[in-house]
Scaffold this motif. Structure first.
Motif, PDB file in Angstrom:
ATOM      1  N   ARG A 157     -27.584   2.178 -19.106  1.00 46.10           N
ATOM      2  CA  ARG A 157     -28.244   3.166 -19.190  1.00 46.10           C
ATOM      3  C   ARG A 157     -27.517   4.541 -19.577  1.00 46.10           C
ATOM      4  O   ARG A 157     -26.270   4.685 -19.208  1.00 46.10           O
ATOM      5  CB  ARG A 157     -28.791   3.458 -17.537  1.00 46.10           C
ATOM      6  CG  ARG A 157     -29.839   2.048 -17.220  1.00 46.10           C
ATOM      7  CD  ARG A 157     -30.227   2.383 -15.799  1.00 46.10           C
ATOM      8  NE  ARG A 157     -30.864   1.426 -15.291  1.00 46.10           N
ATOM      9  CZ  ARG A 157     -32.277   1.206 -15.580  1.00 46.10           C
ATOM     10  NH1 ARG A 157     -32.717   1.958 -16.246  1.00 46.10           N
ATOM     11  NH2 ARG A 157     -32.812   0.062 -15.095  1.00 46.10           N
ATOM     12  N   GLY A 175     -27.513   7.476 -18.106  1.00 46.61           N
ATOM     13  CA  GLY A 175     -26.803   8.055 -17.038  1.00 46.61           C
ATOM     14  C   GLY A 175     -25.659   7.485 -16.584  1.00 46.61           C
ATOM     15  O   GLY A 175     -24.842   8.320 -16.292  1.00 46.61           O
ATOM     16  N   THR A 176     -25.479   6.063 -16.785  1.00 45.92           N
ATOM     17  CA  THR A 176     -24.208   5.463 -16.598  1.00 45.92           C
ATOM     18  C   THR A 176     -23.148   5.797 -17.446  1.00 45.92           C
ATOM     19  O   THR A 176     -22.102   6.003 -17.078  1.00 45.92           O
ATOM     20  CB  THR A 176     -24.684   3.888 -16.507  1.00 45.92           C
ATOM     21  OG1 THR A 176     -25.553   3.519 -15.839  1.00 45.92           O
ATOM     22  CG2 THR A 176     -23.467   3.076 -16.064  1.00 45.92           C
ATOM     23  N   SER A 231     -21.931   9.163 -16.725  1.00 48.89           N
ATOM     24  CA  SER A 231     -21.059   9.012 -15.648  1.00 48.89           C
ATOM     25  C   SER A 231     -19.475   8.311 -15.950  1.00 48.89           C
ATOM     26  O   SER A 231     -18.568   8.864 -15.727  1.00 48.89           O
ATOM     27  CB  SER A 231     -21.734   7.900 -14.522  1.00 48.89           C
ATOM     28  OG  SER A 231     -20.857   7.695 -13.114  1.00 48.89           O
TER      29      SER A 231
END
Lengths: 450, 174
Positions: free
Chosen positions: B141, B143-144, B147
């Protein structure tokens, strides 16, 4: 060079060191010339297949690799002399330029065993497919005018004529914006959505609908300082609006790096649970927030460090199962369960015998009861599907190797659809769907998007 | 005598080879941290590209294919081989003639990150893919990926001892 977010001077310096190493290594030359390669016999892929002769050709190709690569390692490549003309090529192939295919499905939502929608991306465009119980078919999904990239991350269907998909797209200036598309049983259409003011990156990662016109979507956005924060939007009728969501405050002396909501599951207009995570330099932590119809509030999670939550599935306001993990460091997998009052960690850590293998992260979950879920994920060695009974896992071998599952949707204990992507033999990343019938997983071919 | 079709294939491959070799070497070095292993990796990748060239040459960007294949090859290489290379490196210390001697610390720091952080950093900050492209290439993803990037950058800077105040000086190879 793509520079999507402001970097601190220290981070910029570290990145420049990486680029300098790359540039220096790129200048290293050694006697390895095109003819070292083109003078080997070659077997065009179009002749590969299951015919015995073709199998023999494939074996030959593998043999070439097995023999030549070690010789190359030993510096003997240049001494190999084989016929110059590739024996199996008689003319140039059709030279229709196309992109190296890179497509995948991110999520699925099933109404029944014979009706599912799946969404994802195909190269730089949105992708939507439909399952009718027999086969998958493409359902054209639009991309915003002027966009340079679009993708759909999640989908939620409440009837055969009502699905909502969320994701993001890049506009012509490179700003990433939220994207919502709805399915009316015939076509996918874009719905206008708001974006946090001043953000250069806003995206929606999860969506859950309780009716055709009542949906909640979650994701993240970057604020003016570049910090990534939680985002939630709700649809009422045809209008989407941003909801206020709390963000955990970093403890003194720590720097919050990322904060996001990845998945959401609603059981009514007044009961939604969203999960995600946040990270500091030294740790990852899980995050859960609950919507009571009026406000979002943080629900404390048992924050053993090392993982974030990716997906949640609720069967009632008092029964949610969230999964996550990160194939990062020790590769933690995580299952946390909500009973209406508290979150409890039901599984976490590096796997032991009979449990999810080390190196995997859970990415998707779908529950048909409080204690009946299917969990999917991926890791460095392939895919993962597990049945979760509330206490323990049962490993369910999947049909394809080397794949990544990103989403799963179950309508009963004998009907699940998992979707994701895999690298095919040509090196393309392509869509994948596998169906669970209660006894085994089987690949259900998905159409090529281009 | 080659027919024109094969000649075109060979010609286009040779152009691709010349245009790709240097970049692949840079990428391979960041993946392996070892010049010899990087050369092996580049050779194996380009050999595979040739074997599938009728297919790959129809792509707009065959480099994306080679990047993915190179990564899979690097991951698939046995731990024993990496140990062997590491042992060889210890037995034969790097000399001042090693062109990479000024970059050993940053590559070592890169390799102390998680594999996903390493790959995301290289794809985004070195190769230049945007976050969505990295997410797709890594089947993760967005967002991952963000991160991984945030934590990877911060950890890399901290490992290199780069503080805000001396960032400019630290940005130069040692």
């Amino acid at each position: 060079m793509t520079m999507e977010e402001p970097l601190s001077p220290a981070e910029q310096a570290a990145v420049e060191r990486l680029r300098a190493a790359y540039a220096e290594a790129s200048r290293i030359d050694w006697p390895f010339e095109p003819r070292n390669v083109t003078e080997q016999s070659f077997h065009p892929r179009r002749h590969y297949g299951r015919h015995p002769i073709v199998v023999a050709a494939l074996v030959g190709a593998v043999t070439v690799a097995v023999l030549i690569v070690p010789l190359a390692h030993a510096g003997l490549f240049k001494h190999l002399v084989v016929p110059t003309k590739p024996s199996t090529v008689t003319s140039a192939p059709a030279r229709v330029p196309k992109r190296a295919q890179s497509s995948g499905l991110s999520a699925a939502s099933c109404i029944s065993a014979t009706l599912c929608a799946a969404v994802g991306s195909d190269d730089d465009a949105t992708l939507a497919e439909a399952w009718n119980g027999t086969k998958w078919s493409l359902e054209p999904s639009p991309n915003p005018t002027g966009s340079t990239r679009g993708s759909l991350s999640a989908v939620s269907c409440t009837s055969p004529t009502a699905c909502t998909a969320v994701g993001s797209y890049d506009n012509s200036t490179g700003t990433q914006l939220t994207l919502v598309e709805t399915w009316n049983g015939t076509t996918w259409a874009i719905q206008p959505t708001p974006n946090p003011t001043g953000s250069r990156h806003s995206s929606l990662s999860g969506v859950s609908c309780t009716s055709a016109t009542a949906c909640t979507a979650v994701g993240s956005y970057d604020n003016s300082t570049g910090t990534q924060l939680t985002l939630a939007e709700t649809r009422s009728g045809t209008t989407w609006a941003i909801q206020r969501t709390p963000n955990p405050q970093p403890s003194k002396g720590t720097q919050l790096l990322v904060l996001e909501l990845s998945g959401v599951s609603c059981t009514s207009a007044t009961a939604c649970t969203a999960v995600g995570g946040y990270s500091y330099l030294s740790d990852y932590l899980t995050l859960a927030e609950g919507w009571n119809g009026t406000t979002w509030a943080i629900e404390p999670t048992p924050n053993v460090s090392g993982a974030t939550l990716s997906s949640v599935s609720c069967t009632s306001a008092t029964a949610c199962t969230a999964v996550g993990g990160l194939s990062d460091g020790a590769s933690f997998t995580r299952v946390e369960v909500w009973n209406g009052e508290t979150w409890a960690m039901k599984y976490g850590g590096v796997a032991s015998s009979g449990e999810p293998p080390s190196g995997f992260a859970f990415i998707g979950v779908s529950c048909t009861s409080a204690t009946t879920c299917v969990v999917v994920g991926s890791g460095s060695t392939g895919t993962l599907a597990e049945a979760w009974n509330g206490k323990t896992f049962t490993y369910e071998p999947t049909a394809a190797d080397g794949v990544s599952f990103l989403g799963v949707s179950c309508t009963s204990v004998t009907a699940c659809m998992a979707v994701g992507s895999y690298d095919n033999s040509a090196g393309d990343t392509v869509t994948l769907a596998e169906a669970w019938n209660g006894a085994k997983w089987s690949v259900e071919p998905t159409p090529k998007a281009n | 005598v080659q027919d024109s079709g094969v000649g075109n294939l060979v010609g286009s491959y040779e152009e691709f080879f010349v245009a790709s070799k240097a970049g692949l070497m840079g990428l391979a070095y960041l993946l392996t941290g070892n010049v010899q292993e990087s050369q092996d990796l580049v050779q194996e990748t380009l050999l595979r590209a040739w074997r599938d060239w009728p297919h790959i040459s129809s792509y707009e960007d065959p480099k994306a294919w080679t990047r993915r294949v190179m990564h899979n090859l690097a991951v698939g290489r046995s731990r024993r081989a990496r140990v062997r290379h590491a042992a060889a490196s210890r037995e034969a210390p790097t000399t001042s003639a090693d062109p990479m001697i000024g970059h050993l610390d940053v590559v070592a720091a890169l390799h102390r990150l998680s594999p996903d952080q390493q790959r995301a950093l290289v794809l985004h900050h070195v190769i230049g893919l945007n976050v969505a492209e990295v997410a797709r290439e890594m089947a993760a993803r967005e967002g991952t990926v963000r991160s991984w990037l945030s934590r990877g950058r911060a950890a890399l800077a901290a490992d290199l001892g780069i503080e805000q105040g001396n960032a400019r000086e630290a940005g130069e190879p040692r």
